[in-house]
Motif scaffolding. Sequence first.
Motif, PDB file in Angstrom:
ATOM      1  N   UNK A  46     -32.830  62.937 -35.675  1.00 45.98           N
ATOM      2  CA  UNK A  46     -32.441  61.829 -36.544  1.00 45.98           C
ATOM      3  C   UNK A  46     -33.664  61.294 -37.280  1.00 45.98           C
ATOM      4  N   UNK A  47     -33.390  60.572 -38.364  1.00 46.44           N
ATOM      5  CA  UNK A  47     -34.456  59.847 -39.066  1.00 46.44           C
ATOM      6  C   UNK A  47     -34.226  58.350 -38.889  1.00 46.44           C
ATOM      7  N   UNK A  48     -34.809  57.539 -39.737  1.00 44.34           N
ATOM      8  CA  UNK A  48     -34.693  56.083 -39.597  1.00 44.34           C
ATOM      9  C   UNK A  48     -33.781  55.465 -40.650  1.00 44.34           C
ATOM     10  N   UNK A  49     -32.822  56.244 -41.142  1.00 47.04           N
ATOM     11  CA  UNK A  49     -31.821  55.686 -42.055  1.00 47.04           C
ATOM     12  C   UNK A  49     -31.064  54.528 -41.406  1.00 47.04           C
ATOM     13  N   UNK A  50     -30.534  53.658 -42.251  1.00 49.45           N
ATOM     14  CA  UNK A  50     -29.607  52.622 -41.767  1.00 49.45           C
ATOM     15  C   UNK A  50     -28.469  53.329 -41.023  1.00 49.45           C
ATOM     16  N   UNK A  51     -27.989  52.726 -39.935  1.00 51.17           N
ATOM     17  CA  UNK A  51     -27.172  53.474 -38.989  1.00 51.17           C
ATOM     18  C   UNK A  51     -25.880  54.037 -39.579  1.00 51.17           C
ATOM     19  N   UNK A  52     -25.196  53.298 -40.401  1.00 54.84           N
ATOM     20  CA  UNK A  52     -23.929  53.807 -40.939  1.00 54.84           C
ATOM     21  C   UNK A  52     -24.160  55.056 -41.788  1.00 54.84           C
ATOM     22  N   UNK A  53     -25.272  55.084 -42.541  1.00 50.78           N
ATOM     23  CA  UNK A  53     -25.614  56.265 -43.328  1.00 50.78           C
ATOM     24  C   UNK A  53     -26.033  57.410 -42.410  1.00 50.78           C
ATOM     25  N   UNK A  54     -26.836  57.099 -41.410  1.00 52.63           N
ATOM     26  CA  UNK A  54     -27.255  58.105 -40.441  1.00 52.63           C
ATOM     27  C   UNK A  54     -26.041  58.772 -39.799  1.00 52.63           C
TER      28      UNK A  54
END
Length: 226
Positions: A20-28
């Motif tokens: 995973x990366x550090x995108x905002x959770x809904x986008x992740x």
Amino acid sequence: MIQASVSKVSHTIPKLYLLTNDDEFSLLYQKLEAALATGLIALLQIRRKQILALPDGESVLYEEALQIVNLAKTYNVPVLINDNIALAEKLGIGVHLGQQDGDLSEATQSLAPNQIIGRTCHGDITLVKAAKNEGASYAAMGAIFASTTKPNAATILRQQLIEGCQQDIKICVIGGLTAENISELAGLPIAYIAIVGDIMDLSVHQIATRCQQWQQVLNKWNVPAE
């Protein structure tokens, strides 16, 4: 001769290991669903450094991880969490440990026997051997190339990777890997290819196509160059 000998025993192609990366959770979550739905992701690691840096980071990460683990179960993809044995035990998942981020013996004692335990070994064959002896499921070697995730990480020599592949432990490569440059490692008996940016930096609608591009390259892994 060493390179030829490891190539001879390379019967299977590497599997994709998504971080995973550090995108905002809904986008992740949307990106992970797009990737997992392809059926081409073999392992998934939860690595949320920015979330952990928050005052309530541990609890937020736990809530996120619950949702990610449930999503991954839908696609029968094993999940690991980065550098947190206690949280891995609580979630019933595997763990990946950096050299300074936990003891392998503690992980093997705390987690169920079927859980995957990874160890960062950089380019150090002594660390690869230690990981094997201490019960790690795989040893991660890299950085193979400079990456956007860790631009200052030292890259390793091809010979170090070849020697790592001879230590009778699954090898995971990491660091700046793309569907375009991975062919430089073709033929080596690598178990996992860890990917972050080359998939997770894309938009949701681009991810499935990129995973397919990866698989097309890997399908030619053991085909001799003409």
